[in-house]
Design a protein around this motif. Structure first.
Motif, PDB file in Angstrom:
ATOM      1  N   ALA A 164     -36.789 -54.271  20.658  1.00  0.00           N
ATOM      2  CA  ALA A 164     -38.171 -53.896  20.322  1.00  0.00           C
ATOM      3  C   ALA A 164     -39.194 -54.727  21.088  1.00  0.00           C
ATOM      4  CB  ALA A 164     -38.406 -54.027  18.822  1.00  0.00           C
ATOM      5  N   ASP A 165     -38.884 -55.984  21.381  1.00  0.00           N
ATOM      6  CA  ASP A 165     -39.830 -56.815  22.132  1.00  0.00           C
ATOM      7  C   ASP A 165     -39.982 -56.323  23.567  1.00  0.00           C
ATOM      8  OD1 ASP A 165     -40.472 -58.456  20.003  1.00  0.00           O
ATOM      9  OD2 ASP A 165     -38.999 -59.984  20.523  1.00  0.00           O
ATOM     10  N   VAL A 166     -38.901 -55.851  24.168  1.00  0.00           N
ATOM     11  CA  VAL A 166     -39.003 -55.281  25.518  1.00  0.00           C
ATOM     12  C   VAL A 166     -39.924 -54.066  25.474  1.00  0.00           C
ATOM     13  CG1 VAL A 166     -37.745 -54.112  27.385  1.00  0.00           C
ATOM     14  CG2 VAL A 166     -36.760 -56.149  26.309  1.00  0.00           C
ATOM     15  N   ARG A 167     -39.694 -53.177  24.514  1.00  0.00           N
ATOM     16  CA  ARG A 167     -40.534 -51.983  24.387  1.00  0.00           C
ATOM     17  C   ARG A 167     -41.988 -52.356  24.102  1.00  0.00           C
ATOM     18  NH1 ARG A 167     -36.481 -50.732  20.913  1.00  0.00           N
ATOM     19  NH2 ARG A 167     -37.897 -50.311  19.174  1.00  0.00           N
ATOM     20  N   MET A 168     -42.207 -53.378  23.282  1.00  0.00           N
ATOM     21  CA  MET A 168     -43.566 -53.811  22.969  1.00  0.00           C
ATOM     22  C   MET A 168     -44.286 -54.301  24.222  1.00  0.00           C
ATOM     23  SD  MET A 168     -45.623 -56.844  22.149  1.00  0.00           S
ATOM     24  CE  MET A 168     -44.314 -57.996  22.220  1.00  0.00           C
ATOM     25  N   TRP A 169     -43.597 -55.054  25.079  1.00  0.00           N
ATOM     26  CA  TRP A 169     -44.221 -55.541  26.306  1.00  0.00           C
ATOM     27  C   TRP A 169     -44.478 -54.406  27.283  1.00  0.00           C
ATOM     28  CZ3 TRP A 169     -47.074 -59.443  26.261  1.00  0.00           C
ATOM     29  CH2 TRP A 169     -46.781 -60.543  25.450  1.00  0.00           C
ATOM     30  N   VAL A 170     -43.607 -53.390  27.296  1.00  0.00           N
ATOM     31  CA  VAL A 170     -43.877 -52.205  28.105  1.00  0.00           C
ATOM     32  C   VAL A 170     -45.152 -51.529  27.589  1.00  0.00           C
ATOM     33  CG1 VAL A 170     -43.070 -49.877  28.714  1.00  0.00           C
ATOM     34  CG2 VAL A 170     -41.473 -51.805  28.771  1.00  0.00           C
ATOM     35  N   ALA A 171     -45.277 -51.432  26.269  1.00  0.00           N
ATOM     36  CA  ALA A 171     -46.452 -50.795  25.660  1.00  0.00           C
ATOM     37  C   ALA A 171     -47.741 -51.541  26.002  1.00  0.00           C
ATOM     38  CB  ALA A 171     -46.270 -50.719  24.144  1.00  0.00           C
ATOM     39  N   CYS A 172     -47.676 -52.841  26.167  1.00  0.00           N
ATOM     40  CA  CYS A 172     -48.859 -53.645  26.494  1.00  0.00           C
ATOM     41  C   CYS A 172     -49.198 -53.641  27.982  1.00  0.00           C
ATOM     42  CB  CYS A 172     -48.629 -55.094  26.067  1.00  0.00           C
ATOM     43  SG  CYS A 172     -48.565 -55.353  24.292  1.00  0.00           S
ATOM     44  N   ASN A 173     -48.237 -53.308  28.813  1.00  0.00           N
ATOM     45  CA  ASN A 173     -48.424 -53.392  30.259  1.00  0.00           C
ATOM     46  C   ASN A 173     -49.399 -52.306  30.738  1.00  0.00           C
ATOM     47  OD1 ASN A 173     -48.083 -53.089  33.131  1.00  0.00           O
ATOM     48  ND2 ASN A 173     -46.152 -54.181  32.970  1.00  0.00           N
ATOM     49  N   PRO A 174     -50.503 -52.683  31.385  1.00  0.00           N
ATOM     50  CA  PRO A 174     -51.497 -51.691  31.807  1.00  0.00           C
ATOM     51  C   PRO A 174     -51.000 -50.722  32.882  1.00  0.00           C
ATOM     52  CG  PRO A 174     -52.085 -53.868  32.616  1.00  0.00           C
ATOM     53  CD  PRO A 174     -50.914 -54.053  31.703  1.00  0.00           C
ATOM     54  N   MET A 175     -49.860 -50.992  33.475  1.00  0.00           N
ATOM     55  CA  MET A 175     -49.308 -50.104  34.497  1.00  0.00           C
ATOM     56  C   MET A 175     -48.367 -49.043  33.911  1.00  0.00           C
ATOM     57  SD  MET A 175     -50.856 -51.053  37.130  1.00  0.00           S
ATOM     58  CE  MET A 175     -50.010 -50.021  38.300  1.00  0.00           C
ATOM     59  N   THR A 176     -48.123 -49.098  32.614  1.00  0.00           N
ATOM     60  CA  THR A 176     -47.214 -48.147  31.984  1.00  0.00           C
ATOM     61  C   THR A 176     -47.794 -46.743  32.044  1.00  0.00           C
ATOM     62  OG1 THR A 176     -46.342 -49.864  30.528  1.00  0.00           O
ATOM     63  CG2 THR A 176     -45.994 -47.590  29.831  1.00  0.00           C
ATOM     64  N   PRO A 177     -47.001 -45.779  32.515  1.00  0.00           N
ATOM     65  CA  PRO A 177     -47.485 -44.390  32.600  1.00  0.00           C
ATOM     66  C   PRO A 177     -47.848 -43.831  31.222  1.00  0.00           C
ATOM     67  CG  PRO A 177     -45.432 -44.664  33.831  1.00  0.00           C
ATOM     68  CD  PRO A 177     -45.643 -45.920  33.044  1.00  0.00           C
ATOM     69  N   GLN A 178     -48.827 -42.923  31.211  1.00  0.00           N
ATOM     70  CA  GLN A 178     -49.282 -42.318  29.956  1.00  0.00           C
ATOM     71  C   GLN A 178     -48.145 -41.618  29.204  1.00  0.00           C
ATOM     72  OE1 GLN A 178     -52.399 -42.558  28.418  1.00  0.00           O
ATOM     73  NE2 GLN A 178     -52.639 -44.119  29.989  1.00  0.00           N
TER      74      GLN A 178
END
Length: 143
Positions: A70-84
């Protein structure tokens, strides 16, 4: 194990580690021999979490968004480069911290923020409000 975990970490990704002030031990470990993302995950999950927070590789973010941690997914969610498209999927995550990451991401679309404004978690709603306060026209649509 997911197929993407078997992918070898390329020189381009190692360069991201070096360019983002990653620990010297991590870079040395990566350069010892060809390593897979799964090996990196097994060796030190925090390195994978760091990668999720710091990479600008959208393909890698897509893959990391599927990680069981879940922490990996959370950091992906916070990353401004993550696709919509990835943010929309993460907004449905059962782990509240992942949804909070989407709500605070400055690049989350207005449409998705409006949807998250109805989240059951009050902290998600508060993060949506704070994120929207940077985009004043949105406030009138939500509140």
């Amino acid at each position: 194990m997911s197929d993407w975990l078997n992918e070898v970490i390329g020189e381009d990704l190692i360069a991201v580690y070096e360019g983002q002030y990653c620990t010297e031990d991590a870079v040395i470990w990566l350069r010892q021999k060809p390593r897979t993302i799964g090996e990196l995950r097994s060796e030190e999950i925090d390195w994978l979490r760091w990668m999720a927070a710091n990479t600008n590789n959208r393909d890698l973010l897509e893959k990391l968004s599927q990680d069981s941690d879940a922490d990996v997914r959370m950091w992906v969610a916070c990353n401004p480069m993550t696709p919509q498209t990835v943010l929309w999927r993460l907004a449905e995550d059962t782990v509240v911290f992942v949804r909070r990451g989407v709500a605070q991401n400055r690049n989350t679309s207005a449409t998705l923020l409006i949807r998250l404004a109805d989240d059951l978690d009050s902290r998600v709603r508060a993060l949506v409000f704070r994120n929207c306060s940077r985009q004043t026209p949105l406030l009138s649509l939500i509140f």
